[in-house]
Design a protein around this motif. Structure first.
Motif, PDB file in Angstrom:
ATOM      1  N   PRO A 152      -5.869   9.134  10.568  1.00 47.26           N
ATOM      2  CA  PRO A 152      -6.235   9.263   9.158  1.00 47.26           C
ATOM      3  C   PRO A 152      -7.268   8.231   8.718  1.00 47.26           C
ATOM      4  O   PRO A 152      -8.059   8.493   7.818  1.00 47.26           O
ATOM      5  N   TYR A 153      -7.275   7.059   9.362  1.00 45.94           N
ATOM      6  CA  TYR A 153      -8.255   6.045   8.974  1.00 45.94           C
ATOM      7  C   TYR A 153      -9.676   6.490   9.321  1.00 45.94           C
ATOM      8  O   TYR A 153     -10.617   6.216   8.569  1.00 45.94           O
ATOM      9  N   HIS A 154      -9.847   7.174  10.451  1.00 49.56           N
ATOM     10  CA  HIS A 154     -11.164   7.725  10.775  1.00 49.56           C
ATOM     11  C   HIS A 154     -11.613   8.698   9.674  1.00 49.56           C
ATOM     12  O   HIS A 154     -12.774   8.683   9.248  1.00 49.56           O
ATOM     13  N   GLU A 183       0.214   6.747   7.946  1.00 53.15           N
ATOM     14  CA  GLU A 183      -0.630   7.494   7.009  1.00 53.15           C
ATOM     15  C   GLU A 183      -2.077   7.012   7.045  1.00 53.15           C
ATOM     16  O   GLU A 183      -2.931   7.549   6.353  1.00 53.15           O
ATOM     17  N   GLY A 184      -2.343   5.952   7.801  1.00 54.42           N
ATOM     18  CA  GLY A 184      -3.713   5.476   7.934  1.00 54.42           C
ATOM     19  C   GLY A 184      -4.175   4.566   6.821  1.00 54.42           C
ATOM     20  O   GLY A 184      -5.374   4.419   6.593  1.00 54.42           O
ATOM     21  N   VAL A 185      -3.229   3.908   6.111  1.00 49.30           N
ATOM     22  CA  VAL A 185      -3.645   3.038   5.015  1.00 49.30           C
ATOM     23  C   VAL A 185      -4.296   1.758   5.521  1.00 49.30           C
ATOM     24  O   VAL A 185      -5.019   1.092   4.784  1.00 49.30           O
ATOM     25  N   LEU A 230       0.837  -1.199   0.000  1.00 44.79           N
ATOM     26  CA  LEU A 230       0.000   0.000   0.000  1.00 44.79           C
ATOM     27  C   LEU A 230       0.868   1.243   0.000  1.00 44.79           C
ATOM     28  O   LEU A 230       1.834   1.338   0.755  1.00 44.79           O
ATOM     29  N   SER A 231       0.520   2.195  -0.838  1.00 43.91           N
ATOM     30  CA  SER A 231       1.249   3.458  -0.887  1.00 43.91           C
ATOM     31  C   SER A 231       0.912   4.279   0.344  1.00 43.91           C
ATOM     32  O   SER A 231      -0.232   4.681   0.547  1.00 43.91           O
ATOM     33  N   ILE A 285      -3.463  15.711  11.121  1.00 45.50           N
ATOM     34  CA  ILE A 285      -2.694  14.547  11.551  1.00 45.50           C
ATOM     35  C   ILE A 285      -1.823  14.854  12.771  1.00 45.50           C
ATOM     36  O   ILE A 285      -1.647  14.015  13.658  1.00 45.50           O
ATOM     37  N   LYS A 286      -1.278  16.070  12.841  1.00 43.82           N
ATOM     38  CA  LYS A 286      -0.492  16.449  14.016  1.00 43.82           C
ATOM     39  C   LYS A 286      -1.331  17.214  15.033  1.00 43.82           C
ATOM     40  O   LYS A 286      -1.143  17.072  16.239  1.00 43.82           O
ATOM     41  N   LEU A 287      -2.258  17.997  14.528  1.00 41.90           N
ATOM     42  CA  LEU A 287      -3.070  18.833  15.414  1.00 41.90           C
ATOM     43  C   LEU A 287      -3.836  17.989  16.425  1.00 41.90           C
ATOM     44  O   LEU A 287      -3.950  18.350  17.600  1.00 41.90           O
ATOM     45  N   LEU A 288      -4.344  16.829  15.985  1.00 43.75           N
ATOM     46  CA  LEU A 288      -5.166  15.995  16.854  1.00 43.75           C
ATOM     47  C   LEU A 288      -4.453  14.716  17.284  1.00 43.75           C
ATOM     48  O   LEU A 288      -5.094  13.727  17.634  1.00 43.75           O
ATOM     49  N   SER A 289      -3.128  14.734  17.254  1.00 47.65           N
ATOM     50  CA  SER A 289      -2.377  13.512  17.565  1.00 47.65           C
ATOM     51  C   SER A 289      -2.251  13.248  19.059  1.00 47.65           C
ATOM     52  O   SER A 289      -2.083  12.096  19.474  1.00 47.65           O
ATOM     53  N   ARG A 290      -2.329  14.273  19.893  1.00 46.90           N
ATOM     54  CA  ARG A 290      -2.183  14.094  21.340  1.00 46.90           C
ATOM     55  C   ARG A 290      -3.241  14.898  22.075  1.00 46.90           C
ATOM     56  O   ARG A 290      -3.363  16.099  21.841  1.00 46.90           O
TER      57      ARG A 290
END
Length: 451
Positions: A289-291, A55-57, A49-50, A278-283
């Motif tokens: 990304p899958y959501h 990245e949430g693949v 998968l690319s 991706i960074k704003l809501l990481s912690r």
């Protein structure tokens, strides 16, 4: 924003008359693992998968993954799904034991398998003895991942002792939970591979059967047979599940097909939204990304097709995705696209919801500024990559696992060729079939064409 990343699923890929050396090197590791103890299927199919796990693949937990920085640690990233068990025979008995699991998860019993399979994998199972004296073997995701990491380490040690012509430099190998992360260096390019041991199935699970009865945006664009050609169990448990036993159902192969039906403008909006959040809501961990990908698929089902087909609506779609994300957060409700009764956000605390909802409100008030910031971060990473490449070309610092320059090492054209494959095969499933007794002649399938 580029729509290439995370929009294409690839297997080990080739073009007519040629073979991407990077892909061959990556799957070559899996072939060498198979030859160690013959645990892996002899005729296997790998799905590349690319985009990395980060990245949430695939729907995997990110808490156990080490943080790598694009530009500093790697230039391109991929996820390789390696089937440890392949259940493609209609007559082969399969027991998905969901009695002990949350929705979208299952245990896998080997009780009905043949004695050869049980004997081969017994050391990677948890054992449950019943009152009647019967013994049940449950395929363990953590034990399988441990075995795979140990095997990969042995293989890489052998490669280091006896370097093969054209093999890339191995710059880093780490086990992150149930995922093995490898960074390979070719010339001045570095490729991050997240290798995930999985169980591969043909067909469609009964738990997702009702989803097929509904109307979907892809109806009439691709066939149902393309969508339900197969699924996976990936090594990830639920928040309250038992790590040693619980696998998560993954529909990565189906998602590859569905992406063929998503407009370029919507994919651009998805990439832009992902770059922002991706960074704003990481912690603390809440939204992955899958959501976001699941929300995009639901939006495709909900919105009129003529609206989604608008080529110049990327900005509209971006705002819509942010609004959908806010709605899902506030209501702690994000249904899995294939198993809607599974709510992927029900575990969130009120404190986490309020914190991230406020962050999203600030994004919604000025999305252009947040997008510009995300783009500047990408540009900065690209500048850092170019600087490191420039320094590398003048200092020739060897890799920790190499003994200096090798005139037989492939150059950057191979990495560029791999990126070209990603660009030129949008929405195509490219798989490789390997004969471990003749590793020089893999067979490739791009959708239904063989090479």
């Amino acid at each position: 924003m580029s729509s290439t990343k995370d929009t294409v699923a690839l297997g080990d890929a080739s073009e007519p008359g040629g073979l991407c050396q990077h892909c061959r090197n990556c799957t070559c590791l899996a072939r060498m693992v198979q030859k160690l103890d013959q645990k892996l299927p002899v005729a296997n199919e790998y799905l590349l998968l690319s985009g990395g796990v980060r990245e949430g693949v695939v729907d995997l937990d990110l808490d156990e993954l080490n943080v790598y920085a694009r530009g500093t640690d790697y230039d391109m990233d991929f996820t390789l799904l390696v089937p440890a068990l392949k259940l493609h025979d209609r007559n082969q008995p399969v027991t998905l034991d969901m009695r002990h699991s949350a929705l979208c998860h299952s245990w896998l019993s080997l009780r009905l398998f043949d004695e050869g399979t049980i004997s081969k994998w017994k050391d990677c199972c948890t054992i449950v003895d019943h009152i009647n004296g019967a013994t049940n073997y449950f395929f363990s995701p953590t034990k399988v991942a441990d075995w795979f990491y140990d095997s990969i380490s042995i293989v890489l040690s052998e490669v280091q002792k006896k370097p093969q012509r054209g093999m890339p430099k191995v710059e880093k190998v780490e086990k992150n939970g149930t995922i093995i992360s490898i960074i390979l260096g070719v010339g001045s390019s570095r490729m991050l591979y997240d290798i995930v041991p999985v169980v591969s199935f043909k067909g469609w699970p009964a738990v997702a059967q009702s989803w097929l009865m509904e109307n979907h945006f892809w109806d009439g664009k691709i066939t149902e047979e393309e969508v339900i050609s197969g699924f996976y169990l990936v090594p990830a448990c639920s928040y309250k599940g038992k790590k040693d036993n619980e696998w998560r159902l993954s529909f990565a192969r189906s998602e590859v097909q569905l992406k063929k039906c998503i407009s370029g403008s919507l994919m651009q909006a998805y990439q832009a939204c992902k770059a922002i959040i991706i960074k704003l809501l990481s912690r603390p961990k809440a939204i992955s990304p899958y959501h976001l990908r699941s929300m995009m698929l639901w939006a495709c089902d909900r919105l009129p097709a003529n609206y989604l087909a608008q080529e110049d609506y990327a900005a509209h779609f971006l705002l819509g995705l942010i609004d959908d994300l806010q709605h899902c957060l506030v209501n702690k409700m994000c249904p899995n696209y294939f198993i809607p009764q599974c709510n992927m956000l029900e575990h969130l605390s009120e404190e986490t919801v309020v914190l991230h909802a406020r962050k999203l409100s600030s994004v919604r008030s000025d999305p252009a500024e947040h997008l510009r910031t995300a783009i500047e971060h990408v540009k900065a990473a690209n500048r850092l990559t170019l600087e490191l490449q420039r320094r590398g070309s003048t200092t020739s610092i060897p890799s920790p696992q190499s003994d200096g320059g090798d005139p037989n090492q492939p150059d950057d054209r191979l990495a560029k060729k791999l990126q070209q494959l990603v660009t030129e095969n949008p929405g195509k499933s490219i798989s490789v079939f390997i004969n471990p007794d003749d590793v020089t002649r893999p067979h490739f399938r791009i959708d239904d064409k063989f090479f």
